[in-house]
Design an enzyme around this catalytic site. Structure first.
Site, PDB file in Angstrom:
ATOM      1  N   LYS A   1      48.974  36.334  49.980  1.00  0.00           N
ATOM      2  CA  LYS A   1      49.220  36.222  48.532  1.00  0.00           C
ATOM      3  C   LYS A   1      50.653  36.654  48.283  1.00  0.00           C
ATOM      4  CE  LYS A   1      46.768  35.222  44.829  1.00  0.00           C
ATOM      5  NZ  LYS A   1      45.524  34.432  44.732  1.00  0.00           N
TER       6      LYS A   1
ATOM      7  N   ASP B   1      48.994  30.193  41.434  1.00  0.00           N
ATOM      8  CA  ASP B   1      48.056  31.179  40.882  1.00  0.00           C
ATOM      9  C   ASP B   1      48.532  31.356  39.441  1.00  0.00           C
ATOM     10  OD1 ASP B   1      45.835  33.185  42.007  1.00  0.00           O
ATOM     11  OD2 ASP B   1      47.045  34.355  40.615  1.00  0.00           O
TER      12      ASP B   1
HETATM   13  N1  GLU Z   1      45.410  31.128  43.863  1.00  0.00           N
HETATM   14  C1  GLU Z   1      44.191  30.459  44.247  1.00  0.00           C
HETATM   15  C2  GLU Z   1      43.183  31.484  44.712  1.00  0.00           C
HETATM   16  O1  GLU Z   1      43.141  32.577  44.160  1.00  0.00           O
HETATM   17  C3  GLU Z   1      44.432  29.315  45.220  1.00  0.00           C
HETATM   18  C4  GLU Z   1      45.129  29.653  46.493  1.00  0.00           C
HETATM   19  C5  GLU Z   1      45.505  28.470  47.359  1.00  0.00           C
HETATM   20  O2  GLU Z   1      45.194  27.334  47.007  1.00  0.00           O
HETATM   21  O3  GLU Z   1      46.096  28.722  48.422  1.00  0.00           O
HETATM   22  O4  GLU Z   1      42.351  31.266  45.557  1.00  0.00           O
END
Ligand code: GLU
Length: 449
Positions: free
Chosen positions: A122, A162
């Site tokens: 992340k 996100d």
């Molecule tokens: N931000 C999204 C999550 O919390 C998607 C992450 C992604 O597609 O890599 O899962």
């Protein structure tokens, strides 16, 4: 068990969201550790709670008036036991190391549940895109990528969107990556359709969340048809959660943003949802404008002095928190229970506080944790990566079918793991146990690295 939490509280003092996420998993996996003594001997908890790598960097950028600003950029490379680091980027003033570590930790288990080969990561920044011009956002994204590019790659770490990072930001980030590396690869997901994106990726988190709710209801021989639903948020996840609920015959009466929420007793229909999409995705306005357009509806301003959020006071069968972490506290949970709520399905990451979760579980309502229920987004990101590697595009139907199969599989995996460890029907424990076992087994196979 207590030891590891004490160590983390001491070593990562002040990282309260990270502590919260770790505590929840550690409590769930106790029976797994009891049954597998080698997990304790090999210090898996100590290893899995320590990011493989944390990257923190300066992001200087210039606004339209020529003023210079400095934000902080992060990428948490949490765990690569089952695949390259994968997870979104969040641009929001609330972003800290603690927030991103909790999100990266959750992402590791979420990604394991998708059945696809993706590790956990992340990243993001405390930059606030709200009120910034497109050019300011572009300059920020370019500066952010001018550092991040050296740490990521299609087989190493694949960021996505996100909160605060949507198609516009992914475009600017991708453009800069391509310029610096001189290569066109699937290094980011959530790309636009014309240059490597996947059909259904924008819809995936919301649709997946509703598919998961459908499975939970089916386990009690119920459907969404005729159910009244509360949805919070009004961004990507909330919009497509509403869209799928409407399609399945449910009625959604609320939406929100950080300024307040709207209540529409008649229900948000497809036309009203199109208005919200234009408002939020194109004009980047506030949800309050909904009541200017649909005058029979009510807007309530957010009030941080209250001990609860009045959005959750309304009567409904189902609640889909799709805004942000810790948006449902114990008081909200009591209000929902007193109104006879039957199901709480998390579209956001960790939107319910531990006290709220305890109440839902105690009252035996259907409760789905985000790491299971909102995994559809990253799952379709995994499908986007597969399509990029093959250099071909699947049809809408093909991607949506795969998404449905994945959400059904996650639902079953949670139930199976919960039953195997003596907590039948406990989706929280099931999700934590299944994700944990998969990642830990891979770590053990790969030795002490
Ligand atoms: N931000 C999204 C999550 O919390 C998607 C992450 C992604 O597609 O890599 O899962």
């Amino acid at each position: 068990m207590k030891d590891i939490l004490d160590v983390i509280r001491g070593r990562d003092a002040g990282e309260i969201e990270f502590h919260q996420a770790v505590q929840e998993v550690v409590e769930s996996v106790k029976p797994v550790l009891d049954r597998n003594p080698e997990f304790r001997q090999t210090a898996v908890l100590e290893r899995i709670t320590e990011p493989e790598r944390v990257i923190m960097f300066r992001v200087p950028w210039m606004d339209d008036q020529g003023n210079v600003w400095v934000n902080r950029g992060f990428r948490i490379e949490m765990n690569s036991a089952i695949g390259p680091y994968k997870g979104g980027l969040r641009f929001h003033p609330s972003v800290t190391l603690s927030i991103l570590k909790f999100l990266a930790f959750e992402q590791t288990f979420k990604n394991a549940l998708t059945t696809l080969s993706m590790g956990g990561g992340k990243g993001g920044s405390d930059f606030d895109p709200k009120g910034k011009s497109d050019n300011e956002v572009m300059r920020f994204c370019q500066s952010f990528m001018a550092e991040l590019f050296r740490h990521i790659g299609p087989n190493t770490d694949i960021p996505a969107g996100d909160i605060g990072v949507g198609a516009r930001e992914i475009g600017f980030l991708f453009g800069m990556y391509k310029k610096l590396r001189n290569e066109f690869t699937g290094v980011l997901t959530g790309k636009s359709l014309g240059w490597g994106g996947s059909l259904v990726r924008p819809e995936a988190t919301g649709y997946g969340c509703v598919y998961f709710a459908q499975e939970m209801l089916a386990s009690r021989s119920e459907t969404l048809e005729g159910k009244t639903c509360l949805v919070s948020g009004s961004g990507n996840v909330a919009q497509y959660t509403v869209e799928k609920i409407i399609e399945l015959g449910g009625k959604v009466v609320t939406l929100s943003d950080s300024s307040g929420y709207i209540y529409d007793e008649e229900g948000i229909d497809k036309g009203k949802l199109d208005f919200v999409k234009r408002l939020k995705n194109v004009r980047r306005g506030r949800i309050q404008e909904y009541v200017d357009k649909y005058s029979e509806t009510v807007y309530t301003e957010a009030d941080s002095t209250l001990d609860h959020n009045p959005l959750w006071d309304h009567w409904a069968h189902c609640a889909f928190p799709c805004a942000t972490q810790n948006e449902i506290n114990e008081n909200d949970a009591y209000h929902l229970i007193n109104q006879g709520i039957k199901l709480v399905c998390e579209g956001a990451n960790m939107p319910c506080t531990p006290g709220a979760v305890d109440i839902f579980q105690d009252k035996k309502i259907l409760y789905a944790p985000g790491k299971a229920a909102n995994a559809g987004g990253v799952a379709v990101s995994g499908l986007e990566m597969a399509q990029n590697s093959m250099r071909l595009n699947w049809t809408r139907q093909e991607v949506d079918d795969r998404l449905q199969v994945i959400m059904k599989s996650i639902h079953q995996t949670c139930l199976d793991a919960a039953a195997e460890y003596g907590v039948p029907g406990d989706y929280l424990a099931g999700a934590n146990i299944a994700g944990f076992v998969k990642v830990v087994n891979a770590m053990l196979d790969q030795g002490l690295v």
